[in-house]
Design a protein around this motif. Structure first.
Motif, PDB file in Angstrom:
ATOM      1  N   VAL A  64       0.838  -1.203   0.000  1.00 16.40           N
ATOM      2  CA  VAL A  64       0.000   0.000   0.000  1.00 16.40           C
ATOM      3  C   VAL A  64       0.874   1.255   0.000  1.00 16.40           C
ATOM      4  O   VAL A  64       0.643   2.202  -0.760  1.00 16.40           O
ATOM      5  CB  VAL A  64      -0.937   0.004   1.222  1.00 16.40           C
ATOM      6  CG1 VAL A  64      -1.685   1.327   1.318  1.00 16.40           C
ATOM      7  CG2 VAL A  64      -1.923  -1.148   1.145  1.00 16.40           C
ATOM      8  N   ALA A  65       1.913   1.255   0.840  1.00 13.08           N
ATOM      9  CA  ALA A  65       2.747   2.440   1.006  1.00 13.08           C
ATOM     10  C   ALA A  65       3.395   2.881  -0.297  1.00 13.08           C
ATOM     11  O   ALA A  65       3.486   4.086  -0.577  1.00 13.08           O
ATOM     12  CB  ALA A  65       3.826   2.165   2.055  1.00 13.08           C
ATOM     13  N   PHE A  66       3.838   1.918  -1.093  1.00 16.23           N
ATOM     14  CA  PHE A  66       4.580   2.252  -2.303  1.00 16.23           C
ATOM     15  C   PHE A  66       3.786   1.969  -3.576  1.00 16.23           C
ATOM     16  O   PHE A  66       4.356   1.876  -4.668  1.00 16.23           O
ATOM     17  CB  PHE A  66       5.916   1.507  -2.310  1.00 16.23           C
ATOM     18  CG  PHE A  66       6.767   1.847  -1.117  1.00 16.23           C
ATOM     19  CD1 PHE A  66       6.987   3.165  -0.765  1.00 16.23           C
ATOM     20  CD2 PHE A  66       7.324   0.856  -0.330  1.00 16.23           C
ATOM     21  CE1 PHE A  66       7.758   3.493   0.347  1.00 16.23           C
ATOM     22  CE2 PHE A  66       8.104   1.167   0.774  1.00 16.23           C
ATOM     23  CZ  PHE A  66       8.312   2.494   1.117  1.00 16.23           C
ATOM     24  N   GLY A  67       2.465   1.832  -3.407  1.00 15.86           N
ATOM     25  CA  GLY A  67       1.603   1.824  -4.582  1.00 15.86           C
ATOM     26  C   GLY A  67       1.600   3.207  -5.222  1.00 15.86           C
ATOM     27  O   GLY A  67       1.760   4.226  -4.539  1.00 15.86           O
ATOM     28  N   GLY A  68       1.409   3.264  -6.516  1.00 18.51           N
ATOM     29  CA  GLY A  68       1.534   4.532  -7.238  1.00 18.51           C
ATOM     30  C   GLY A  68       0.643   5.636  -6.703  1.00 18.51           C
ATOM     31  O   GLY A  68       1.097   6.756  -6.452  1.00 18.51           O
ATOM     32  N   ALA A  69      -0.658   5.332  -6.490  1.00 19.53           N
ATOM     33  CA  ALA A  69      -1.602   6.367  -6.054  1.00 19.53           C
ATOM     34  C   ALA A  69      -1.287   6.849  -4.643  1.00 19.53           C
ATOM     35  O   ALA A  69      -1.204   8.064  -4.386  1.00 19.53           O
ATOM     36  CB  ALA A  69      -3.023   5.823  -6.130  1.00 19.53           C
ATOM     37  N   PHE A  70      -1.103   5.909  -3.714  1.00 20.69           N
ATOM     38  CA  PHE A  70      -0.876   6.302  -2.319  1.00 20.69           C
ATOM     39  C   PHE A  70       0.440   7.052  -2.174  1.00 20.69           C
ATOM     40  O   PHE A  70       0.507   8.079  -1.494  1.00 20.69           O
ATOM     41  CB  PHE A  70      -0.876   5.052  -1.434  1.00 20.69           C
ATOM     42  CG  PHE A  70      -0.950   5.361   0.037  1.00 20.69           C
ATOM     43  CD1 PHE A  70      -2.178   5.536   0.656  1.00 20.69           C
ATOM     44  CD2 PHE A  70       0.196   5.497   0.800  1.00 20.69           C
ATOM     45  CE1 PHE A  70      -2.263   5.833   2.012  1.00 20.69           C
ATOM     46  CE2 PHE A  70       0.129   5.793   2.152  1.00 20.69           C
ATOM     47  CZ  PHE A  70      -1.100   5.963   2.766  1.00 20.69           C
ATOM     48  N   TRP A  71       1.487   6.551  -2.786  1.00 21.91           N
ATOM     49  CA  TRP A  71       2.797   7.210  -2.717  1.00 21.91           C
ATOM     50  C   TRP A  71       2.719   8.619  -3.305  1.00 21.91           C
ATOM     51  O   TRP A  71       3.298   9.573  -2.771  1.00 21.91           O
ATOM     52  CB  TRP A  71       3.825   6.358  -3.458  1.00 21.91           C
ATOM     53  CG  TRP A  71       5.255   6.754  -3.219  1.00 21.91           C
ATOM     54  CD1 TRP A  71       5.723   7.864  -2.583  1.00 21.91           C
ATOM     55  CD2 TRP A  71       6.404   6.017  -3.635  1.00 21.91           C
ATOM     56  NE1 TRP A  71       7.092   7.880  -2.572  1.00 21.91           N
ATOM     57  CE2 TRP A  71       7.548   6.753  -3.211  1.00 21.91           C
ATOM     58  CE3 TRP A  71       6.601   4.813  -4.313  1.00 21.91           C
ATOM     59  CZ2 TRP A  71       8.841   6.321  -3.460  1.00 21.91           C
ATOM     60  CZ3 TRP A  71       7.894   4.384  -4.568  1.00 21.91           C
ATOM     61  CH2 TRP A  71       9.002   5.121  -4.135  1.00 21.91           C
ATOM     62  N   GLY A  72       1.970   8.747  -4.410  1.00 24.92           N
ATOM     63  CA  GLY A  72       1.855  10.056  -5.048  1.00 24.92           C
ATOM     64  C   GLY A  72       1.204  11.086  -4.138  1.00 24.92           C
ATOM     65  O   GLY A  72       1.612  12.252  -4.121  1.00 24.92           O
TER      66      GLY A  72
END
Length: 267
Positions: free
Chosen positions: A170-178
């Motif tokens: 989750v932390a380094f998923g594209g949307a969340f990280w962005g």
């Protein structure tokens, strides 16, 4: 003559014993200096006891789920800080959110009072520009969400490896990280939603009203951040009824939780 001959022998024996004692003491001191973990020779016993207690506390904290979750959250935060937007910029409303907190303003109806107040507190940090501090709030909220994700998975009896993997995914998923590297409300929303889920799971396991009230308080806070949390209300109600309808629908419990949730609209 024999008596005179015995005197030097007695003196020599005493001298030998004295030399042996000196050598023994010297050896003990050298061993004491070379003991592992002793930073200061001849350290006072009280200070040495404090050091030992601190090591035990640190070890126990890392072995606990809360310490493990905090470590995973700090790992995510370290990456967010390395990739944080350094100043003004970003898509859509980001530029407004970077300064609304400092001015205690409103982006647009219905407003985001909780995020605005937290951003206002972050604006006093002695780091970077005001825009950077607002971006930092998103990074911190994202790291908190990651830690809560670990705790939620652990409360569901998942292994530490699986919990960490899920949280870091989750932390380094594209949307969340962005959204974790610029001023926005979404990482705070995620943290509050995960807090609600964690307290609900705890309530299911313990049936303690205090855990249910904690979930209601997190829901109330989430109302002041983004009204999208309302979409989770039907799922929460279904969870409560399916878990223990009799306890969840008791008048006192229902009234107390309702008052706590309603207080969120006062923000």
């Amino acid at each position: 003559r024999n008596a005179n001959a015995q005197v030097p022998s007695a003196i020599l024996r005493r001298q030998s014993l004295l030399d042996l004692n000196i050598a023994t003491l010297s050896g003990r001191r050298s061993i004491r200096r070379n003991l592992p973990g002793d930073a200061v020779p001849n350290e006072p016993p009280l200070m040495e006891a404090h050091r030992g207690r601190a090591r035990i506390v640190a070890r126990d904290l890392l072995q606990s789920d809360r310490g493990f979750a905090a470590a995973i959250g700090l790992l995510a935060l370290a990456v967010y800080l390395r990739t944080l937007l350094p100043d003004v910029g970003g898509p859509e409303d980001t530029a407004k959110f970077q300064y609304l907190g400092a001015a205690l303003g409103t982006a647009h109806p219905p407003g985001y009072p909780l995020h605005t107040l937290l951003s206002h507190l972050f604006s006093y940090l002695p780091a970077g520009s005001i825009a950077y501090r607002a971006n930092l709030l998103s990074a911190v909220a994202g790291a908190v969400a990651v830690s809560l994700a670990v705790l939620l998975a652990r409360s569901l009896d998942r292994s530490r490896a699986a919990s960490a993997f899920a949280a870091l995914t989750v932390a380094f998923g594209g949307a969340f990280w962005g959204y974790a590297v610029l001023a926005e409300v979404y990482t705070l929303s995620a943290a509050l939603l995960l807090a609600i889920m964690l307290w609900l799971v705890r309530w299911k396991q313990t049936r303690r009203d205090a855990h249910l009230y904690a979930a209601a308080a997190c829901f109330a806070l989430a109302l002041g951040n983004h009204l999208v949390i309302v979409a989770a209300a039907p799922a929460i109600a279904l969870f409560l009824v399916a878990t223990d309808a009799r306890r969840a629908l008791r008048p006192r419990t229902l009234l107390t939780a309702g008052v706590i949730v309603a207080s969120g609209f006062l923000q």
